[in-house]
Design a protein around this motif. Structure first.
Motif, PDB file in Angstrom:
ATOM      1  N   ASN A  20      28.620  48.391  38.031  1.00 51.17           N
ATOM      2  CA  ASN A  20      28.526  48.991  39.270  1.00 51.17           C
ATOM      3  C   ASN A  20      30.132  49.132  39.938  1.00 51.17           C
ATOM      4  N   ALA A  21      30.533  50.284  39.479  1.00 49.69           N
ATOM      5  CA  ALA A  21      32.085  50.378  39.559  1.00 49.69           C
ATOM      6  C   ALA A  21      32.265  50.578  41.301  1.00 49.69           C
ATOM      7  N   ARG A  22      31.384  51.298  41.674  1.00 49.80           N
ATOM      8  CA  ARG A  22      31.567  51.856  43.054  1.00 49.80           C
ATOM      9  C   ARG A  22      31.030  50.961  44.128  1.00 49.80           C
ATOM     10  N   LYS A  23      30.208  49.893  43.599  1.00 49.10           N
ATOM     11  CA  LYS A  23      29.560  48.861  44.445  1.00 49.10           C
ATOM     12  C   LYS A  23      28.497  49.723  45.200  1.00 49.10           C
ATOM     13  N   SER A  24      27.561  50.432  44.506  1.00 50.29           N
ATOM     14  CA  SER A  24      26.866  51.234  45.260  1.00 50.29           C
ATOM     15  C   SER A  24      25.483  50.500  45.377  1.00 50.29           C
ATOM     16  N   ALA A  25      24.843  51.086  46.714  1.00 48.37           N
ATOM     17  CA  ALA A  25      23.252  50.514  46.685  1.00 48.37           C
ATOM     18  C   ALA A  25      22.387  51.399  45.766  1.00 48.37           C
ATOM     19  N   SER A  26      22.712  52.421  45.212  1.00 46.62           N
ATOM     20  CA  SER A  26      21.770  53.177  44.358  1.00 46.62           C
ATOM     21  C   SER A  26      22.674  54.063  43.423  1.00 46.62           C
ATOM     22  N   ASN A  27      22.002  54.494  42.375  1.00 47.01           N
ATOM     23  CA  ASN A  27      22.900  55.273  41.429  1.00 47.01           C
ATOM     24  C   ASN A  27      24.301  54.803  40.721  1.00 47.01           C
ATOM     25  N   GLU A  28      23.992  53.678  40.278  1.00 47.62           N
ATOM     26  CA  GLU A  28      25.032  52.641  39.839  1.00 47.62           C
ATOM     27  C   GLU A  28      25.656  53.012  38.476  1.00 47.62           C
ATOM     28  N   THR A  29      27.015  53.055  38.702  1.00 52.13           N
ATOM     29  CA  THR A  29      27.605  53.570  37.343  1.00 52.13           C
ATOM     30  C   THR A  29      28.571  52.599  36.859  1.00 52.13           C
ATOM     31  N   SER A  30      28.598  52.482  35.495  1.00 57.66           N
ATOM     32  CA  SER A  30      29.425  51.524  34.809  1.00 57.66           C
ATOM     33  C   SER A  30      30.766  52.007  34.622  1.00 57.66           C
ATOM     34  N   ASP A  31      31.912  51.275  34.458  1.00 54.54           N
ATOM     35  CA  ASP A  31      33.164  52.000  33.995  1.00 54.54           C
ATOM     36  C   ASP A  31      34.053  50.743  33.446  1.00 54.54           C
ATOM     37  N   LEU A  32      35.047  51.015  32.642  1.00 55.49           N
ATOM     38  CA  LEU A  32      36.059  49.979  32.250  1.00 55.49           C
ATOM     39  C   LEU A  32      37.390  50.311  32.956  1.00 55.49           C
ATOM     40  N   GLU A  33      37.928  49.251  33.749  1.00 54.78           N
ATOM     41  CA  GLU A  33      39.093  49.362  34.344  1.00 54.78           C
ATOM     42  C   GLU A  33      40.086  48.692  33.437  1.00 54.78           C
ATOM     43  N   SER A  34      41.243  49.266  33.259  1.00 52.97           N
ATOM     44  CA  SER A  34      42.353  48.693  32.753  1.00 52.97           C
ATOM     45  C   SER A  34      43.536  48.401  33.260  1.00 52.97           C
ATOM     46  N   ARG A  35      44.051  47.138  33.511  1.00 53.45           N
ATOM     47  CA  ARG A  35      45.326  46.829  34.208  1.00 53.45           C
ATOM     48  C   ARG A  35      46.330  46.210  33.430  1.00 53.45           C
ATOM     49  N   THR A  36      47.506  47.075  33.354  1.00 60.49           N
ATOM     50  CA  THR A  36      49.038  46.553  32.958  1.00 60.49           C
ATOM     51  C   THR A  36      49.850  46.137  34.116  1.00 60.49           C
ATOM     52  N   TYR A  37      50.343  44.953  34.206  1.00 56.89           N
ATOM     53  CA  TYR A  37      51.091  44.656  35.221  1.00 56.89           C
ATOM     54  C   TYR A  37      52.365  43.602  34.755  1.00 56.89           C
ATOM     55  N   LEU A  38      53.382  43.355  35.525  1.00 58.82           N
ATOM     56  CA  LEU A  38      54.472  42.590  35.345  1.00 58.82           C
ATOM     57  C   LEU A  38      54.730  41.667  36.546  1.00 58.82           C
ATOM     58  N   THR A  39      54.751  40.493  36.514  1.00 57.86           N
ATOM     59  CA  THR A  39      55.066  39.622  37.431  1.00 57.86           C
ATOM     60  C   THR A  39      56.194  39.000  37.634  1.00 57.86           C
ATOM     61  N   ALA A  40      56.843  38.682  38.438  1.00 52.66           N
ATOM     62  CA  ALA A  40      58.399  38.131  38.555  1.00 52.66           C
ATOM     63  C   ALA A  40      58.497  37.007  39.595  1.00 52.66           C
ATOM     64  N   SER A  41      58.998  35.903  39.479  1.00 55.02           N
ATOM     65  CA  SER A  41      59.283  34.638  40.418  1.00 55.02           C
ATOM     66  C   SER A  41      60.573  34.430  40.312  1.00 55.02           C
ATOM     67  N   TYR A  42      61.115  34.199  41.701  1.00 48.45           N
ATOM     68  CA  TYR A  42      62.511  33.783  41.710  1.00 48.45           C
ATOM     69  C   TYR A  42      62.791  32.709  42.970  1.00 48.45           C
ATOM     70  N   ILE A  43      63.342  31.622  42.593  1.00 50.97           N
ATOM     71  CA  ILE A  43      63.953  30.622  43.521  1.00 50.97           C
ATOM     72  C   ILE A  43      65.337  30.332  43.450  1.00 50.97           C
ATOM     73  N   THR A  44      66.107  30.250  44.661  1.00 48.30           N
ATOM     74  CA  THR A  44      67.344  29.866  44.483  1.00 48.30           C
ATOM     75  C   THR A  44      67.560  28.847  45.571  1.00 48.30           C
ATOM     76  N   ASP A  45      67.936  27.535  45.373  1.00 44.05           N
ATOM     77  CA  ASP A  45      68.078  26.346  46.342  1.00 44.05           C
ATOM     78  C   ASP A  45      68.946  25.171  45.679  1.00 44.05           C
ATOM     79  N   PRO A  46      69.837  24.637  46.334  1.00 44.90           N
ATOM     80  CA  PRO A  46      70.181  24.696  47.712  1.00 44.90           C
ATOM     81  C   PRO A  46      71.469  25.554  47.907  1.00 44.90           C
TER      82      PRO A  46
END
Length: 405
Positions: A20-46
């Motif tokens: 139910n991709a659109r979170k609908s009350a009726s006429n639900e439709t299925s689908d496949l979502e593909s997500r490609t992502y890049l995550t970065a973190s950085y800390i400098t101290d003191p």
């Protein structure tokens, strides 16, 4: 003392199937979502300059075009430099995807990116060994990715006096003023005076501020007259170490503000309704525990309540909810997790009550030191006095994640 930096980078690919991709009350439709992502973190101290950064940049694609393919992003940057003795300059930036209309389901069509940038100086003036005065000015800019949303520029000034009554207790007074210019031509001024305090015990930290605030809106001449409201405001933070493996927290806040402020970023369970009036009296309260077990399991429990009273309309929105999470190792290279969320929402103007819940289970396999394979599945549902808001959804996800460093 020498400075050091820590940098982490990881990339991932997720495939999520939903009935139910659109979170609908009726006429639900299925689908496949593909997500490609890049995550970065950085800390400098003191050092004279310190910064922390976390951010994600990704691209989402729907196989059967339930929604448009698009990029998405989130980030948190907090940084400051000591430019002279007692004088600091800070630069912060927060980027989130937020819902536009809180009465509707959380789908890509009901989300926008909210970016809050702020910068300015802060000066600490030590009057005596016991008394400190802090002067701070700040420029804050809020932008939404959707053109129909209201952007703003905000100028903030504050003066804080703090007195050290003992080694574990301090208190003081705080006065602040903010002037906000909206791209619609409207202006909003907020004046606040609060008493502040902080108390430290061996296993407990308590801090807070309570006072009064006044908000004044000056509307564009074509839209209406001015308006003014006042009321009590405050903030409370309590953290207690119940046992060496259990922490309990309580935090809350009440402010007079507007929809373009950073209140929803500072308090993650709170959300503005961007379809309502611009000025709002907001309140939030949450409490919970974090528990670690001897088998390396971890339990989190969070109870929350939010209230939004939109000052130029009759809309009052209230919500209460529960978040539960549990995770633990299953074997040397595999861990499992489960999570549950429930939220009850009430919309006074529409005379509508909503109930929404979500449950999910997941497994993560560490194929190598830097490579993880994850799978999870879950069910979401919503019940409402308005039939068109209701939905049921089942989903399953498979993901790959690689850590470069």
């Amino acid at each position: 003392m020498a400075s050091f930096a820590q940098l982490g980078i990881q990339a991932g690919q997720d495939a999520r199937f939903t009935d139910n991709a659109r979170k609908s009350a009726s006429n639900e439709t299925s689908d496949l979502e593909s997500r490609t992502y890049l995550t970065a973190s950085y800390i400098t101290d003191p050092g004279r300059c310190a910064a922390t950064f976390t951010g994600t940049l990704g691209y989402s694609d729907w196989l059967d075009n339930s929604f448009d393919s698009e990029a998405y992003a989130s980030m948190d940057l907090a940084s400051q430099c000591e430019v002279a003795t007692g004088l600091y300059w800070h630069l912060d930036n927060n980027l989130r995807e937020v819902t536009q209309d809180s009465t509707k389901s959380n789908t890509p069509d009901n989300r926008t990116r909210k970016n809050v940038f702020s910068t300015g100086p802060r000066y600490l003036w030590r009057l005596t060994d016991l008394d400190t005065v802090t002067f701070e000015t700040k420029y804050q800019n809020t932008d939404f990715s959707e053109p129909e949303e209201t952007d703003s520029k905000r100028y903030i000034g504050s003066v804080d006096w703090t007195h050290l009554f003992s080694q574990t207790f301090n208190g003081g007074l705080s006065v602040s003023y903010s002037s906000t210019e909206l791209d619609s031509g409207d202006e909003i001024d907020v004046q606040t005076m609060r008493a502040t305090f902080s108390q430290l015990w061996s296993t407990t930290i308590l801090s807070g501020a309570f006072g009064i605030s006044e908000i004044e809106s000056r509307f564009d001449s074509n839209l209406g007259s001015n308006s003014k409201s006042d009321g009590w405001v405050g903030e409370l933070n309590l953290i207690r170490e119940v046992t060496p493996t259990t922490d309990w927290y309580l935090k809350g806040a009440r402010e007079l503000t507007d929809r373009t402020s950073s209140f929803d970023i500072r308090f993650g369970e709170f959300e503005f309704n961007l379809r309502e009036a611009i000025t709002v009296e907001v309140s939030t309260l949450s409490t919970g525990i974090n528990k670690q077990f001897s088998d390396q399991g971890n339990l989190t429990v969070d109870l929350f309540a939010n209230r939004s009273d939109y000052l130029e309309s009759d809309q009052l929105e209230e919500s209460v909810g529960l978040n539960l999470g549990y995770s633990r190792p299953v074997s040397e290279k595999m861990s499992g997790s489960t999570a549950f969320r429930y939220q009850y929402s009430k919309f006074e103007q529409d005379k509508v009550d909503d109930e929404a819940a979500r449950i999910q289970f997941g497994l993560t396999y560490q194929a190598s030191r830097d490579f993880d394979i994850a799978t999870s599945f879950g069910h979401e549902w919503k019940e409402s006095d308005v039939a068109s808001r209701e939905y049921d959804e089942n989903w399953v996800l498979i993901g790959l994640k690689y850590r470069f460093r």
